[in-house]
Design an enzyme around this catalytic site. Sequence first.
Site, mmCIF file in Angstrom:
data_model
loop_
_atom_site.group_PDB
_atom_site.id
_atom_site.type_symbol
_atom_site.label_atom_id
_atom_site.label_comp_id
_atom_site.label_asym_id
_atom_site.label_seq_id
_atom_site.Cartn_x
_atom_site.Cartn_y
_atom_site.Cartn_z
ATOM 1 N N CYS A 173 3.981 -33.651 -7.306
ATOM 2 C CA CYS A 173 4.539 -32.301 -7.286
ATOM 3 C C CYS A 173 5.761 -32.307 -8.210
ATOM 4 C CB CYS A 173 4.868 -31.844 -5.864
ATOM 5 S SG CYS A 173 6.212 -32.711 -5.024
ATOM 6 N N ASN A 219 8.983 -34.443 -5.918
ATOM 7 C CA ASN A 219 8.555 -35.534 -5.046
ATOM 8 C C ASN A 219 9.362 -35.587 -3.748
ATOM 9 O OD1 ASN A 219 8.321 -39.150 -5.156
ATOM 10 N ND2 ASN A 219 6.810 -37.747 -4.370
ATOM 11 N N CYS A 241 8.734 -32.609 -1.288
ATOM 12 C CA CYS A 241 8.094 -31.711 -0.322
ATOM 13 C C CYS A 241 6.596 -31.965 -0.208
ATOM 14 C CB CYS A 241 8.333 -30.244 -0.700
ATOM 15 S SG CYS A 241 10.058 -29.715 -0.584
ATOM 16 N N ARG A 242 5.831 -31.508 -1.190
ATOM 17 C CA ARG A 242 4.379 -31.550 -1.095
ATOM 18 C C ARG A 242 3.785 -32.933 -1.293
ATOM 19 N NH1 ARG A 242 3.517 -27.099 -5.561
ATOM 20 N NH2 ARG A 242 5.413 -28.141 -6.264
ATOM 21 N N SER A 243 4.151 -33.614 -2.363
ATOM 22 C CA SER A 243 3.509 -34.908 -2.639
ATOM 23 C C SER A 243 3.850 -35.982 -1.611
ATOM 24 C CB SER A 243 3.773 -35.380 -4.076
ATOM 25 O OG SER A 243 5.140 -35.489 -4.357
ATOM 26 N N ASP A 294 4.773 -24.374 -3.232
ATOM 27 C CA ASP A 294 5.992 -25.147 -3.016
ATOM 28 C C ASP A 294 6.776 -24.497 -1.874
ATOM 29 O OD1 ASP A 294 8.336 -26.593 -3.099
ATOM 30 O OD2 ASP A 294 8.604 -26.396 -5.264
#
Length: 166
Positions: A10, A13, A15-17, A124
Amino acid sequence: MTPISILFVCMGNICRSPLAEGIFRHLVTEAGLTGRFTVDSAGTGGWHEGEPPDRRSIATAQSHGIDIAGQRARRIRPTDFNGFDLILAMDRDNLATLGKIAPPEANIRLFGDAALGTGEDIPDPYYGGPDGFELVYTRLLTGCSSLLEALGVERASCSGNTSSVR
């Protein structure tokens, strides 16, 4: 058997990943396939290098029995493009960024295509509240579950040390 290596990417690095990495790693462990996968995450930007995931990502993962607090943000490295069998971008912006810096042989895909089959971006959640993190968790869990099922079956049907992930 050489493990299948997957990198979730993301922007920062945090939140999402890291959530995707934690979810996939958890699913792999639950399935008893720990030695068959190498999993990591990275960001296209380096603003948060060395930092733990966003506290809301940590809390969301923890509420589902997954601990990602020990992860640390890092920026994607040139060696990642040849070091991972599959690189999954969380959205089209990160996919485009990766496409600009990756060698042609890198296997970079949109998570929404490869894992969900919908072509959707994983939004995001950084500027929102807990509900956004929970929504992201749900989409990532669905995609990671499908991805593990597909790759587990795919690897089992392969002979030798080759993988048809590429």
